[in-house]
Design an enzyme around this catalytic site. Sequence first.
Site, PDB file in Angstrom:
ATOM      1  N   ASP A 154      -9.016  -4.623  -5.677  1.00 14.61           N
ATOM      2  CA  ASP A 154      -8.452  -3.703  -4.689  1.00 14.61           C
ATOM      3  C   ASP A 154      -9.192  -2.373  -4.763  1.00 14.61           C
ATOM      4  O   ASP A 154      -9.041  -1.620  -5.725  1.00 14.61           O
ATOM      5  CB  ASP A 154      -6.958  -3.515  -4.968  1.00 14.61           C
ATOM      6  CG  ASP A 154      -6.226  -2.794  -3.851  1.00 14.61           C
ATOM      7  OD1 ASP A 154      -6.830  -1.912  -3.226  1.00 14.61           O
ATOM      8  OD2 ASP A 154      -5.048  -3.109  -3.618  1.00 14.61           O
ATOM      9  N   SER A 172       0.831  -1.198   0.000  1.00 17.67           N
ATOM     10  CA  SER A 172       0.000   0.000   0.000  1.00 17.67           C
ATOM     11  C   SER A 172       0.873   1.258   0.000  1.00 17.67           C
ATOM     12  O   SER A 172       1.753   1.417  -0.845  1.00 17.67           O
ATOM     13  CB  SER A 172      -0.950  -0.053   1.207  1.00 17.67           C
ATOM     14  OG  SER A 172      -1.927   0.947   1.139  1.00 17.67           O
ATOM     15  N   HIS A 205      -7.328  -5.627  -1.223  1.00 19.14           N
ATOM     16  CA  HIS A 205      -6.123  -4.898  -0.816  1.00 19.14           C
ATOM     17  C   HIS A 205      -5.266  -5.669   0.190  1.00 19.14           C
ATOM     18  O   HIS A 205      -4.041  -5.593   0.146  1.00 19.14           O
ATOM     19  CB  HIS A 205      -6.544  -3.550  -0.223  1.00 19.14           C
ATOM     20  CG  HIS A 205      -5.452  -2.538  -0.105  1.00 19.14           C
ATOM     21  ND1 HIS A 205      -4.626  -2.174  -1.154  1.00 19.14           N
ATOM     22  CD2 HIS A 205      -5.043  -1.790   0.959  1.00 19.14           C
ATOM     23  CE1 HIS A 205      -3.775  -1.252  -0.760  1.00 19.14           C
ATOM     24  NE2 HIS A 205      -3.999  -1.001   0.520  1.00 19.14           N
TER      25      HIS A 205
END
Length: 268
Positions: A219, A96, A248
């Site tokens: 995601d 991320s 995610h």
Amino acid sequence: MSAPDIAIADGHHLYLRDWGSGQPVVLLSGWAMDGRGWGETMVGLNAAGFRTIAYDRRGHGRSTDPGGHDYDTLADDLAAVLDALDLREAVLVGHSGAGGEIIRYLTRHGASRVARVVLVGATGPRMVAPAPGEPGIPEEMVEPGIARIAGDVSGWIAENIVAFAPQADADTMRWLAAMVLDASRRALVDFQRAILTSDFTDEASWIQLPVRIIHGDRDASAPLDLTARRYAALIPGAELLIYEGVAHGVMITHAARLAADIAREGPS
């Protein structure tokens, strides 16, 4: 094994997990997460013959909270870890918003300690739309979203946790929610602002290392077309692996597969 803490500025420290032996893999957690989230992936990499290192970002987990969640400062923290452990030929793995930490580290400190990079569900290269109607988050939505995190993080978690890891069970969801609540609110706000307002377009194009990009096609936090596909087009020779039906929280829902793909050597 190293000591469990790495010193940073003004008497503060980063808490470190350092397991196994072999080529080092340094795993950086995404926004609001800490090193605990990498546990299953780390065990899998240890079994494959790698040493695994995960540290809690400043203001997260067991690390102290000196503030400073801009990308320059966070990249310098990564440098402090690599230098303190004297790591060589390291594999840097960023989930991320941590993808930006790795890119900024390479910009500020060079690649002499790094063998290759793995970006997992990475945000960027630019999350905010450059102009109205273009792909990205509308600029006017940035500060209201950050204000929601500042004022009602529990409500934000309730609305977003399932989309993060939809295959996870209820106990795992509660564990993840507790991890977010454990983090410094200041860290959550400042790092979220850094993620949303930074632009790594130029820096990504300068990377001269083997890069593997791993991304789920479901995601919601870092939509595939806005993030991974753009990085794949920008980074010379980058390899893009798309996990179908995956959201995610890849290291939570698909840790064994992720460990195998991190361990596998990429194109040089």
